[in-house]
Design a protein around this motif. Structure first.
Motif, mmCIF file in Angstrom:
data_model
loop_
_atom_site.group_PDB
_atom_site.id
_atom_site.type_symbol
_atom_site.label_atom_id
_atom_site.label_comp_id
_atom_site.label_asym_id
_atom_site.label_seq_id
_atom_site.Cartn_x
_atom_site.Cartn_y
_atom_site.Cartn_z
ATOM 1 N N VAL A 67 -3.385 -0.899 -11.867
ATOM 2 C CA VAL A 67 -3.444 -2.119 -11.138
ATOM 3 C C VAL A 67 -4.748 -2.150 -10.126
ATOM 4 O O VAL A 67 -5.427 -3.517 -10.310
ATOM 5 N N PRO A 68 -5.054 -1.308 -9.482
ATOM 6 C CA PRO A 68 -6.405 -1.709 -8.584
ATOM 7 C C PRO A 68 -7.698 -1.739 -9.654
ATOM 8 O O PRO A 68 -8.552 -2.479 -9.289
ATOM 9 N N ALA A 201 -2.211 4.371 -0.497
ATOM 10 C CA ALA A 201 -3.057 3.263 -0.939
ATOM 11 C C ALA A 201 -3.630 2.665 0.726
ATOM 12 O O ALA A 201 -4.567 2.210 0.859
ATOM 13 N N GLY A 202 -2.554 2.836 1.662
ATOM 14 C CA GLY A 202 -2.905 2.255 2.866
ATOM 15 C C GLY A 202 -3.964 2.904 3.594
ATOM 16 O O GLY A 202 -5.043 2.424 4.009
ATOM 17 N N LEU A 203 -4.067 4.031 3.562
ATOM 18 C CA LEU A 203 -4.944 5.117 4.018
ATOM 19 C C LEU A 203 -6.320 5.305 3.468
ATOM 20 O O LEU A 203 -7.245 5.148 3.840
ATOM 21 N N THR A 204 -6.110 4.998 1.939
ATOM 22 C CA THR A 204 -7.389 4.675 1.165
ATOM 23 C C THR A 204 -8.075 3.395 1.635
ATOM 24 O O THR A 204 -9.366 3.395 1.832
ATOM 25 N N VAL A 205 -7.438 2.299 1.876
ATOM 26 C CA VAL A 205 -7.951 0.960 2.507
ATOM 27 C C VAL A 205 -8.549 1.271 3.718
ATOM 28 O O VAL A 205 -9.771 0.951 3.911
ATOM 29 N N TYR A 206 -8.044 2.065 4.676
ATOM 30 C CA TYR A 206 -8.488 2.467 5.876
ATOM 31 C C TYR A 206 -10.135 3.194 5.831
ATOM 32 O O TYR A 206 -10.928 3.069 6.442
ATOM 33 N N PHE A 285 14.680 -4.527 -2.123
ATOM 34 C CA PHE A 285 13.597 -4.009 -2.986
ATOM 35 C C PHE A 285 12.619 -4.927 -3.379
ATOM 36 O O PHE A 285 11.556 -4.730 -3.512
ATOM 37 N N SER A 286 13.334 -6.104 -4.087
ATOM 38 C CA SER A 286 12.157 -7.119 -4.328
ATOM 39 C C SER A 286 11.247 -7.774 -3.314
ATOM 40 O O SER A 286 10.076 -7.904 -3.484
ATOM 41 N N ILE A 287 11.591 -7.759 -1.814
ATOM 42 C CA ILE A 287 10.894 -8.210 -0.973
ATOM 43 C C ILE A 287 9.801 -7.207 -0.710
ATOM 44 O O ILE A 287 8.348 -7.294 -0.601
ATOM 45 N N VAL A 288 10.266 -5.949 -0.554
ATOM 46 C CA VAL A 288 9.249 -4.621 -0.577
ATOM 47 C C VAL A 288 8.156 -4.624 -1.706
ATOM 48 O O VAL A 288 6.981 -4.626 -1.302
ATOM 49 N N LEU A 289 8.613 -4.843 -2.661
ATOM 50 C CA LEU A 289 7.790 -4.862 -3.930
ATOM 51 C C LEU A 289 6.632 -5.846 -3.744
ATOM 52 O O LEU A 289 5.698 -5.659 -4.249
ATOM 53 N N ILE A 290 6.799 -7.023 -3.396
ATOM 54 C CA ILE A 290 5.866 -8.035 -2.829
ATOM 55 C C ILE A 290 4.625 -7.431 -2.406
ATOM 56 O O ILE A 290 3.589 -7.682 -2.594
ATOM 57 N N PHE A 291 5.039 -7.025 -0.991
ATOM 58 C CA PHE A 291 4.033 -6.412 -0.302
ATOM 59 C C PHE A 291 3.386 -5.142 -0.729
ATOM 60 O O PHE A 291 2.182 -4.969 -0.543
ATOM 61 N N ALA A 292 4.105 -4.481 -1.481
ATOM 62 C CA ALA A 292 3.508 -3.102 -2.216
ATOM 63 C C ALA A 292 2.426 -3.670 -3.130
ATOM 64 O O ALA A 292 1.325 -2.918 -3.164
ATOM 65 N N ASN A 293 2.614 -4.832 -4.044
ATOM 66 C CA ASN A 293 1.770 -4.970 -5.133
ATOM 67 C C ASN A 293 0.476 -5.693 -4.112
ATOM 68 O O ASN A 293 -0.695 -5.605 -4.683
ATOM 69 N N LEU A 295 -0.656 -5.007 -1.541
ATOM 70 C CA LEU A 295 -1.582 -3.595 -0.835
ATOM 71 C C LEU A 295 -2.382 -3.090 -1.965
ATOM 72 O O LEU A 295 -3.709 -2.854 -1.998
ATOM 73 N N PHE A 296 -1.694 -2.914 -3.249
ATOM 74 C CA PHE A 296 -2.519 -2.256 -4.055
ATOM 75 C C PHE A 296 -3.542 -3.059 -5.001
ATOM 76 O O PHE A 296 -4.605 -2.647 -5.014
ATOM 77 N N LEU A 297 -3.351 -4.708 -4.980
ATOM 78 C CA LEU A 297 -4.451 -5.313 -5.330
ATOM 79 C C LEU A 297 -5.575 -5.497 -4.256
ATOM 80 O O LEU A 297 -6.944 -5.708 -4.642
ATOM 81 N N SER A 298 -5.358 -5.500 -3.158
ATOM 82 C CA SER A 298 -6.422 -5.546 -1.885
ATOM 83 C C SER A 298 -7.109 -4.394 -2.074
ATOM 84 O O SER A 298 -8.366 -4.045 -2.162
ATOM 85 N N LEU A 299 -6.294 -3.106 -2.115
ATOM 86 C CA LEU A 299 -7.138 -1.752 -2.627
ATOM 87 C C LEU A 299 -8.063 -1.940 -3.872
ATOM 88 O O LEU A 299 -9.345 -1.477 -3.548
ATOM 89 N N GLY A 300 -7.464 -2.462 -4.826
ATOM 90 C CA GLY A 300 -8.572 -2.776 -6.140
ATOM 91 C C GLY A 300 -9.643 -3.500 -5.725
ATOM 92 O O GLY A 300 -10.855 -3.340 -6.098
ATOM 93 N N ALA A 301 -9.510 -4.802 -4.998
ATOM 94 C CA ALA A 301 -10.807 -5.474 -4.642
ATOM 95 C C ALA A 301 -11.656 -4.567 -3.758
ATOM 96 O O ALA A 301 -12.878 -4.747 -3.854
ATOM 97 N N LEU A 302 -11.191 -3.776 -2.812
ATOM 98 C CA LEU A 302 -12.200 -3.116 -1.895
ATOM 99 C C LEU A 302 -12.861 -2.020 -2.688
ATOM 100 O O LEU A 302 -13.953 -1.646 -2.416
#
Length: 524
Positions: A67-68, A201-206, A285-293, A295-302
């Motif tokens: 995904v990233p 993913a969060g620490l990689t963004v950091y 689960f569905s709400i958490v999954l939105i924020f998780a994705n 995060l991964f898309l932001s990681l990909g852009a970065l």
């Protein structure tokens, strides 16, 4: 590779990680490791843990890496367009929570394919279970293969370890911490692995922020002003693989079929004490999954922004971008969290798949869940447990050989095609469940072709995926540039549904309300 993070150091990290998983397995299985605990954890799983653990199982190692990488690769799922699929998930989860979960709980199922036996018949039951087994074996093998390739290139290969040994160790570790506790253990290990994945993913963004000398607000601005920030695609029409409506409805279908009709994902829901807890789990689960994705898309852009800023060449295979930057260009800490995240992502999907495969085969093909007058005695229960252990080992060995077969094929395009072909098997599942839920018809047992009598349902469920593959391969030419993408699931399911209707006995109607608790027709 980062000089301070050697292959030996990475192996040490992995060893500590698995020691923790084995400890969790010991603690969760010591008070009960019978088949009931293995299959459904005694129906005592706490819903908050299941909700968090299902995030990791849904994302998997493919998502963690691919995904990233897809963010800047162009084509399907470019930029933030994948969120259109994720928003579609919400519609699918609503259907699961309102329609499927109440049905499964009312019937008291261990394997969700038991529903097909009572509603449609034994052929539907076996076909549904077989297609799940086929899909999960190929899917789990594919995910583990991608992870094994990364480990081989960056860790075990430099140490002179053959690929086969890498794969064998990978699968043996899964078997070690799941063979006793099954889903009872998975609920807890998947929770830990989801946390590790999201932290990675969060620490990689950091770490990328540090490398770019900017803070969180600065990274948000970098993404917003980049070529990777577009989320909604309405202009391209149906020929655009990122068209909003196409992606949205694909996401809903993917969720219904690959979560609601998938024993792996539903087994966790069925391990909870009651329907209300299962529904709370799905909502959370569905709400958490939105924020998780996000995060991964932001990681990909970065990752793409970082690569451009320091002049790095983008790998030809986009799923190599994340491991390449994390292990070779960022500080050692980034490499550590990447390894933990990758292992967690891979195993949160693979361990539950191995447990679900074992459960489905034991229940659907060996009949371990069938009622016995007076109940099973201790000898019979012990025999069932031994069979379950043999089946668990058998599927572990099967995954090993399928992964080696992928390695022998070597051509990533061919392997991707096999993975996609496995997805076609969910179409008949969609058609079977839709036929059972939304019609009152009964399928004829056999169809006469010349002098031969053949099972009607089996013919339909074999023909629908084959026709779907042919149509999908030629849709651009036949439909003025239109390509189905994930919508091929709907077409596949529709073919199955229509085929079942065509081969039904219209004089024998039955509704869901006319079934007993075991799913069989009243009066039968």
């Amino acid at each position: 590779m980062n000089s301070s993070l050697s292959p030996t150091a990475i192996l040490g990290i992995i060893a500590v990680y698995f020691a923790v998983l084995v400890l969790i397995s010991f603690l969760t299985s010591r008070k009960g490791n019978d088949n009931e605990s293995f299959f459904l954890a005694g129906r005592k799983s706490p819903w908050p843990l299941v909700a968090l653990g299902m995030v990791g199982a849904s994302l998997s190692g493919v998502t963690f890496i691919s995904v990233p990488g897809a963010v800047g690769a162009g084509g399907a799922n470019e930029a933030f367009s994948y969120m259109q699929v994720v928003f579609g998930y919400l519609l699918g989860y609503l259907f699961i929570g309102v329609v499927l979960l109440p049905l499964y709980y009312r019937l008291g199922l261990t394997s969700i394919y038991e529903y097909l036996k009572g509603r449609i018949g034994p052929y539907a039951y076996k076909v549904g279970a077989f297609y799940f087994l086929l899909s999960r074996v190929i899917g789990a093998s594919f995910r583990l293969f991608l992870v094994a390739i990364v480990l081989q290139e960056f860790v075990t290969g430099p140490l002179g370890v053959p690929f086969g040994v890498t794969v064998a160790i990978t699968i043996a570790l899964i078997w070690l911490y799941t063979f006793q506790g099954g889903i009872k253990t998975i609920v807890y290990t998947d929770t830990l692995q989801t946390i590790c994945m999201l932290l990675a993913a969060g620490l990689t963004v950091y770490f990328i922020g540090q490398a770019l000398e900017t803070d969180l607000g600065g990274m948000v601005e970098l993404i917003r002003n980049s070529d990777y920030s577009q989320m909604f695609y309405f202009e391209g029409g149906w020929t655009d693989p990122n068209n909003f409506w196409k992606q949205f409805f694909s996401g809903a279908l993917i969720t219904i079929v690959m979560t609601g009709l998938d024993q792996d994902m539903m087994q966790k829901n069925l391990s909870m004490p009651n329907l209300r807890d299962a529904q709370k789990n799905m909502a959370t689960f569905s709400i958490v999954l939105i924020f998780a994705n996000i995060l991964f898309l932001s990681l990909g852009a970065l990752l793409y922004i970082y690569a451009t800023s320091v002049g790095l060449a983008i790998p030809e295979a986009s799923d190599q971008l994340y491991p390449s930057i994390a292990l070779r260009h960022l500080p050692a800490g980034a490499g550590v969290v990447f390894v933990l995240g990758l292992i967690a992502a891979a195993y949160s999907s693979a361990d539950s798949a191995l447990t679900a495969l074992t459960t489905s085969f034991c229940v659907d093909f060996l009949g371990m869940n069938e009622a016995v007058p007076g109940g099973k005695d201790d000898v019979a229960l012990a025999a069932d447990k031994r069979k379950r252990l043999y089946v668990h080992v058998g599927f572990s060995v099967l995954l090993f050989f399928v992964i080696l077969a992928f390695k022998t094929i070597g051509d990533r395009a061919v392997i991707n095609s096999l993975f996609k072909a496995a997805g076609y098997t969910y179409g008949p599942l969609l058609g079977l469940f839709a036929f059972g839920l939304f019609t009152r018809l009964r399928v004829r047992e056999v169809v006469q072709i010349g002098n031969f009598q053949l099972p009607a349902l089996l013919l339909v469920c074999l023909a629908a995926p084959i026709i779907s593959m042919l149509v999908d391969a030629n849709s651009a030419e036949l439909m003025l540039g239109f390509e189905f993408g994930f919508l091929i699931l709907a077409f596949n399911g529709l073919l199955t549904f229509l085929g079942l209707v065509a081969l039904s006995d219209f004089g024998d109607f039955q509704s869901i309300e006319e079934t007993n608790d075991d799913g069989s027709a009243t009066g039968e």
